[in-house]
Scaffold this motif. Structure first.
Motif, PDB file in Angstrom:
ATOM      1  N   MET A  43      -4.821  75.157 -34.241  1.00 56.55           N
ATOM      2  CA  MET A  43      -4.961  75.635 -32.873  1.00 56.55           C
ATOM      3  C   MET A  43      -6.108  76.629 -32.757  1.00 56.55           C
ATOM      4  N   THR A  44      -6.222  77.550 -33.706  1.00 55.62           N
ATOM      5  CA  THR A  44      -7.313  78.517 -33.682  1.00 55.62           C
ATOM      6  C   THR A  44      -8.662  77.815 -33.744  1.00 55.62           C
ATOM      7  N   ALA A  45      -8.739  76.781 -34.586  1.00 53.05           N
ATOM      8  CA  ALA A  45      -9.990  76.031 -34.691  1.00 53.05           C
ATOM      9  C   ALA A  45     -10.305  75.282 -33.404  1.00 53.05           C
ATOM     10  N   VAL A  46      -9.285  74.727 -32.751  1.00 54.67           N
ATOM     11  CA  VAL A  46      -9.495  74.033 -31.473  1.00 54.67           C
ATOM     12  C   VAL A  46     -10.026  75.011 -30.430  1.00 54.67           C
ATOM     13  N   LEU A  47      -9.423  76.199 -30.358  1.00 56.58           N
ATOM     14  CA  LEU A  47      -9.878  77.213 -29.404  1.00 56.58           C
ATOM     15  C   LEU A  47     -11.328  77.607 -29.683  1.00 56.58           C
ATOM     16  N   ARG A  48     -11.652  77.776 -30.962  1.00 55.76           N
ATOM     17  CA  ARG A  48     -13.023  78.153 -31.311  1.00 55.76           C
ATOM     18  C   ARG A  48     -14.010  77.048 -30.906  1.00 55.76           C
ATOM     19  N   LEU A  49     -13.646  75.796 -31.141  1.00 55.60           N
ATOM     20  CA  LEU A  49     -14.538  74.694 -30.796  1.00 55.60           C
ATOM     21  C   LEU A  49     -14.723  74.579 -29.283  1.00 55.60           C
ATOM     22  N   GLU A  54     -17.193  77.158 -28.382  1.00 60.46           N
ATOM     23  CA  GLU A  54     -18.530  76.776 -28.831  1.00 60.46           C
ATOM     24  C   GLU A  54     -19.134  75.684 -27.960  1.00 60.46           C
ATOM     25  N   GLU A  55     -18.270  74.885 -27.334  1.00 61.32           N
ATOM     26  CA  GLU A  55     -18.743  73.850 -26.423  1.00 61.32           C
ATOM     27  C   GLU A  55     -18.969  74.380 -25.007  1.00 61.32           C
ATOM     28  N   GLY A  56     -18.910  75.690 -24.855  1.00 65.10           N
ATOM     29  CA  GLY A  56     -19.268  76.305 -23.586  1.00 65.10           C
ATOM     30  C   GLY A  56     -18.139  76.430 -22.586  1.00 65.10           C
ATOM     31  N   CYS A  57     -16.895  76.320 -23.031  1.00 67.07           N
ATOM     32  CA  CYS A  57     -15.758  76.420 -22.117  1.00 67.07           C
ATOM     33  C   CYS A  57     -15.280  77.866 -21.997  1.00 67.07           C
ATOM     34  N   SER A  58     -14.768  78.190 -20.835  1.00 66.69           N
ATOM     35  CA  SER A  58     -14.016  79.421 -20.633  1.00 66.69           C
ATOM     36  C   SER A  58     -12.555  79.078 -20.873  1.00 66.69           C
ATOM     37  N   VAL A  59     -11.922  79.746 -21.850  1.00 67.90           N
ATOM     38  CA  VAL A  59     -10.596  79.342 -22.319  1.00 67.90           C
ATOM     39  C   VAL A  59      -9.575  80.434 -22.045  1.00 67.90           C
ATOM     40  N   ALA A  60      -8.529  80.081 -21.302  1.00 67.91           N
ATOM     41  CA  ALA A  60      -7.369  80.957 -21.120  1.00 67.91           C
ATOM     42  C   ALA A  60      -6.230  80.431 -21.983  1.00 67.91           C
ATOM     43  N   PHE A  61      -5.484  81.348 -22.603  1.00 70.82           N
ATOM     44  CA  PHE A  61      -4.384  80.956 -23.493  1.00 70.82           C
ATOM     45  C   PHE A  61      -3.097  81.622 -23.023  1.00 70.82           C
ATOM     46  N   LEU A  62      -2.055  80.817 -22.842  1.00 71.17           N
ATOM     47  CA  LEU A  62      -0.741  81.329 -22.431  1.00 71.17           C
ATOM     48  C   LEU A  62       0.294  80.916 -23.460  1.00 71.17           C
ATOM     49  N   PRO A  63       0.863  81.876 -24.201  1.00 72.25           N
ATOM     50  CA  PRO A  63       1.962  81.528 -25.107  1.00 72.25           C
ATOM     51  C   PRO A  63       3.268  81.418 -24.328  1.00 72.25           C
ATOM     52  N   GLU A  64       4.118  80.530 -24.775  1.00 75.20           N
ATOM     53  CA  GLU A  64       5.395  80.330 -24.080  1.00 75.20           C
ATOM     54  C   GLU A  64       6.215  81.618 -24.035  1.00 75.20           C
ATOM     55  N   ASN A  65       6.124  82.434 -25.101  1.00 77.70           N
ATOM     56  CA  ASN A  65       6.902  83.680 -25.111  1.00 77.70           C
ATOM     57  C   ASN A  65       6.262  84.785 -24.270  1.00 77.70           C
ATOM     58  N   GLN A  66       5.034  84.528 -23.768  1.00 79.67           N
ATOM     59  CA  GLN A  66       4.356  85.427 -22.826  1.00 79.67           C
ATOM     60  C   GLN A  66       4.217  86.853 -23.355  1.00 79.67           C
ATOM     61  N   VAL A 108     -14.429  64.602 -31.337  1.00 76.85           N
ATOM     62  CA  VAL A 108     -13.307  64.198 -30.486  1.00 76.85           C
ATOM     63  C   VAL A 108     -13.267  65.042 -29.219  1.00 76.85           C
ATOM     64  N   LEU A 109     -13.426  66.353 -29.370  1.00 70.73           N
ATOM     65  CA  LEU A 109     -13.410  67.239 -28.206  1.00 70.73           C
ATOM     66  C   LEU A 109     -14.542  66.901 -27.235  1.00 70.73           C
ATOM     67  N   ARG A 110     -15.685  66.588 -27.766  1.00 73.48           N
ATOM     68  CA  ARG A 110     -16.812  66.259 -26.895  1.00 73.48           C
ATOM     69  C   ARG A 110     -16.533  64.996 -26.084  1.00 73.48           C
ATOM     70  N   GLU A 111     -15.845  64.041 -26.682  1.00 78.98           N
ATOM     71  CA  GLU A 111     -15.474  62.840 -25.932  1.00 78.98           C
ATOM     72  C   GLU A 111     -14.585  63.204 -24.745  1.00 78.98           C
ATOM     73  N   SER A 112     -13.616  64.091 -24.983  1.00 80.87           N
ATOM     74  CA  SER A 112     -12.716  64.517 -23.908  1.00 80.87           C
ATOM     75  C   SER A 112     -13.461  65.279 -22.825  1.00 80.87           C
ATOM     76  N   LEU A 113     -14.287  66.240 -23.240  1.00 82.26           N
ATOM     77  CA  LEU A 113     -15.001  67.065 -22.268  1.00 82.26           C
ATOM     78  C   LEU A 113     -16.018  66.258 -21.475  1.00 82.26           C
TER      79      LEU A 113
END
Length: 709
Positions: free
Chosen positions: A361-367, A370-382, A696-701
């Motif tokens: 998950m940490t690697a996905v967030l980092r990628l 790096e692909e220029g996204c603004s990323v918000a993260f919400l854990p279920e336990n908040q 893979v991420l680039r295909e999705s984006l």
């Protein structure tokens, strides 16, 4: 499909969340028992209720006593340039804070006295360690800063106003921005008022040349302002830049003399050079705004602000045409540098030192970043999870927690329209939230990240135990996961085996394989000689790891000890239940518990074992060992979907005697050990590298529409 009304979505969310919690509690009771389940419940409850202490209560103001001794290293990494004009008391306060900051970075302090008329030239030269320079004539702020930069010896220039009080660790954090984000050209600190209110979290430059200190007067530790983020400019009150770049750009431009807009102009030139500007919230500086230059825009130094704005606009009018209008929403304007706005939902904040799912998950967030996204993260336990949350913020993730989060329906009502993609990990996280996402973010591409197919693992566990109740529960999980696969726009699995299974079970679904992600260690792999022992690593909150550890210690190890009485099995991992802890009493077993740094064991043990009798997905413990050149002996279940060839990349057996024989074969044969070590590293490099996941991420984006500005 038409989205349900808001009240119905909120009702479905609450019912779904309650149902999910109930089912997971029941499964935990069946797998872990009452004591372990209750302990997990109490831990989550305590974490969710733990408030952050108010920032104002943590600010440090050194006592105004004596002349502070400053460091004077022969080779400073940073040169801190402090321009001053009169205001001796302010300058001494600034120097006292620098002396008391406790930063590990070697730094020198250069005070440039711009022809002060007070006692500064008599007192400041007596400050131990200080490099004092006095201008013969008053050159203004820009001239003083450039004069100090010309005297600097450090790799980094750090410009600091004398009406500041730096907080402990501010410099280490500021320079760490350049290490973590190598494309950074300029970094700025988080500026707060003495009463703890936020003064600036990076700056916004609008189309008409006007500027705004983002977050001004707001709560300083709100999630919006607590993560590393690109900015249009950073205030010259506390900013860092490589000295070579500053010199190449010609320093602060005298076009704006004596002051104002020189920092904004420098920011535009840094960006023009192909580099980025970043706001670093971990670098905390109290700025006594106006104490040195005043606050009245019609008098003194402040009077130059309006005229210099016109100069700035004339110079950069073409570039500013792409900036937001002055009446734009500041939060949207602050994210204008991102390609897409992505929300990531998961059960909890990643703990990459404790489990492989968190590493992925940490690697996905980092990628994504790096692909220029603004990323918000919400854990279920908040919850704000201390250092783990701060680690995400250092990456650049906008991590949310209570109380700033509020209710999830309200958060999505406010932020849902901005989202381009939502990635929800694990079926029990996505299922309750799905109605809310379709109501408040219908435009967002919904990705169901299975992590692994839970129903497959649950079914295998039930079959191994012969438990009909668990089989029925596994079937319920299957129906739930397949329903989410059908509802999502895209589904991620971690192995080609699970992708093929979904192609049969849900042939119309869009499925991509996004597997584990590991950085290859750079150091040389220690050879067979000098190694000893077997290593098993896993989080014992995961029932398959408990079963594997017990089976290995009680049924496989006796075969091995009969051949080599000195052979040791090292069981490593957090949250070991009493059943696993008791294994430490067996001959040849050492239970380590949680080990923050696995490197000595990875380099010192001769083999890694993965004796999993059930499970699903791709096993991080195997990835980790192979990446470090540590050969693996495993079961068929453990290597499923990992592109590993038995006999070439790993050794495989599924019964206790066969597993013991395979372990002894690799343990005692240096040539075989070396072949397995090399093949395992190559497998990891080919299939589990960040670049493989990036594709893979680039295909999705690429399937997302351009972001609305």
């Amino acid at each position: 499909m038409e989205a349900p009304p808001a009240w119905l979505s909120a009702f479905r969310y609450r019912i779904g969340a309650l149902r999910s919690l109930t089912l997971r509690g029941w499964l935990s009771l069946r797998s872990r028992g009452l004591a372990a389940t209750w302990r997990r419940f109490l831990e989550r409850r305590a974490l969710a209720r733990q408030p952050l202490p108010a920032l104002a209560s943590r600010l440090v103001f050194p006592a105004a006593e004596g002349l502070p001794p400053l460091p004077a290293p022969e080779r400073p990494l940073a040169s801190i340039v402090v321009p001053v004009y009169n205001q001796l008391a302010l300058t001494l306060g600034c120097l006292r804070a620098l002396a008391a900051s406790g930063d590990a970075t070697p730094f020198e302090v250069i005070v440039v006295d711009d022809a002060s008329g007070d006692d500064s030239p008599h007192v400041l030269p007596r400050v131990p360690g200080l490099r004092y320079h006095r201008n013969a004539d008053n050159l203004g702020f820009i001239g003083a800063c450039n004069a100090g930069a010309a005297l600097a010896r450090g790799e980094f220039l750090v410009f600091l106003n004398n009406d500041t009080t730096v907080q402990p660790g501010w410099l280490d954090a500021l320079l760490d921005t350049f290490r973590r984000h190598p494309d950074t050209g300029l970094a700025g600190s988080r500026l707060v008022y003495p009463d703890g209110r936020l003064q600036e979290a990076g700056g916004i430059v609008f189309r008409d040349g006007s500027c705004w200190s983002y977050g001004r007067f707001d709560e300083p530790e709100h999630p919006r302002y607590s993560h590393v983020r690109e900015a249009d400019y950073c205030s010259g009150a506390a900013l860092a830049i490589r000295r070579a770049l500053f010199e190449r750009l010609g320093g602060f431009d005298h076009h704006y003399a004596p002051a104002y807009y020189e920092d904004t102009d420098l920011a535009m030139r840094v960006r023009q050079a192909g580099l980025k500007l970043r706001y670093q919230p971990a670098s905390l500086v109290v700025h006594h705004e106006g104490a040195s230059a005043g606050t009245d825009p019609g008098r003194g130094m402040k009077a130059h602000q309006r005229s210099n704005r016109e100069k700035f606009l004339a110079r950069w009018r073409d570039e500013l045409a792409g900036h937001p209008a002055a009446d734009a929403d500041p939060h949207r304007a602050a994210r204008r540098h991102s390609r897409h706005r992505v929300l990531v939902l998961d059960a909890c904040t990643p703990t990459p030192d404790r489990d492989s799912g968190s590493v992925r998950m940490t690697a996905v967030l980092r990628l994504l970043l790096e692909e220029g996204c603004s990323v918000a993260f919400l854990p279920e336990n908040q919850a704000h999870d201390g250092d783990c949350t701060r680690a995400l913020q250092a990456l650049g993730v906008e991590a949310w927690w209570q109380p700033a989060l509020g209710t999830l329906p309200d958060w999505l009502r406010r932020h849902g329209p901005e989202l381009d993609m939502v990635i929800a990990s694990r079926h029990y996280v996505l299922a309750p939230v799905l109605p809310l996402l379709r109501t408040y973010a219908p435009q967002a591409r919904l990705v169901f990240d299975t992590v692994d197919l839970h129903y497959l693992r649950e079914r295998r566990e039930a079959e191994l135990a012969g438990d009909q109740a668990r089989l029925r529960a596994a079937e319920r999980t299957r129906r739930a996961e397949l329903a989410l696969v059908a509802a999502a726009d895209e589904t991620w699995v971690v192995s080609p085996v699970e992708a093929e299974l979904l192609r049969r079970e849900a042939p119309k679904a869009r499925v991509r394989v996004l597997s584990n992600i590991l950085e290859m260690p750079a150091h040389e792999v220690p050879d067979w000689d000098g190694r000893a022992g077997l290593l098993f690593v896993g989080s014992y909150r995961h029932p398959p790891n408990v079963d594997a550890a017990v089976w290995m210690a009680e049924e496989v190890l006796p075969y091995l000890r009969g051949h080599d009485a000195g052979l040791m099995l090292h069981l490593v991992g957090p949250d070991a239940p009493p059943r696993v802890q008791a294994l430490g009493e067996l001959p040849g077993v050492r239970v380590h518990g949680f080990v923050p740094n696995l490197q000595p064991l990875l380099d010192g043990c001769r083999l890694s074992v993965a004796p999993l009798r059930y499970g699903a997905g791709v096993k991080g413990k195997i990835n980790q060992a192979l990446a470090h050149g540590l050969p693996v002996v495993a079961t068929s279940c453990a290597i499923e979907g990992m592109h590993l060839v038995p006999g070439e990349d790993v050794l495989v057996a599924d019964d206790a005697g066969g597993l013991a024989a395979a372990i002894l074969r690799a343990y005692d044969d240096p040539a075989l050990w070396r072949r397995l070590s090399a093949a395992g590293r190559e497998n990891t490099r080919r299939h589990f590298s960040p670049e493989a996941a990036r594709a893979v991420l680039r295909e999705s984006l690429a399937e997302l529409p351009p972001r609305r500005r």
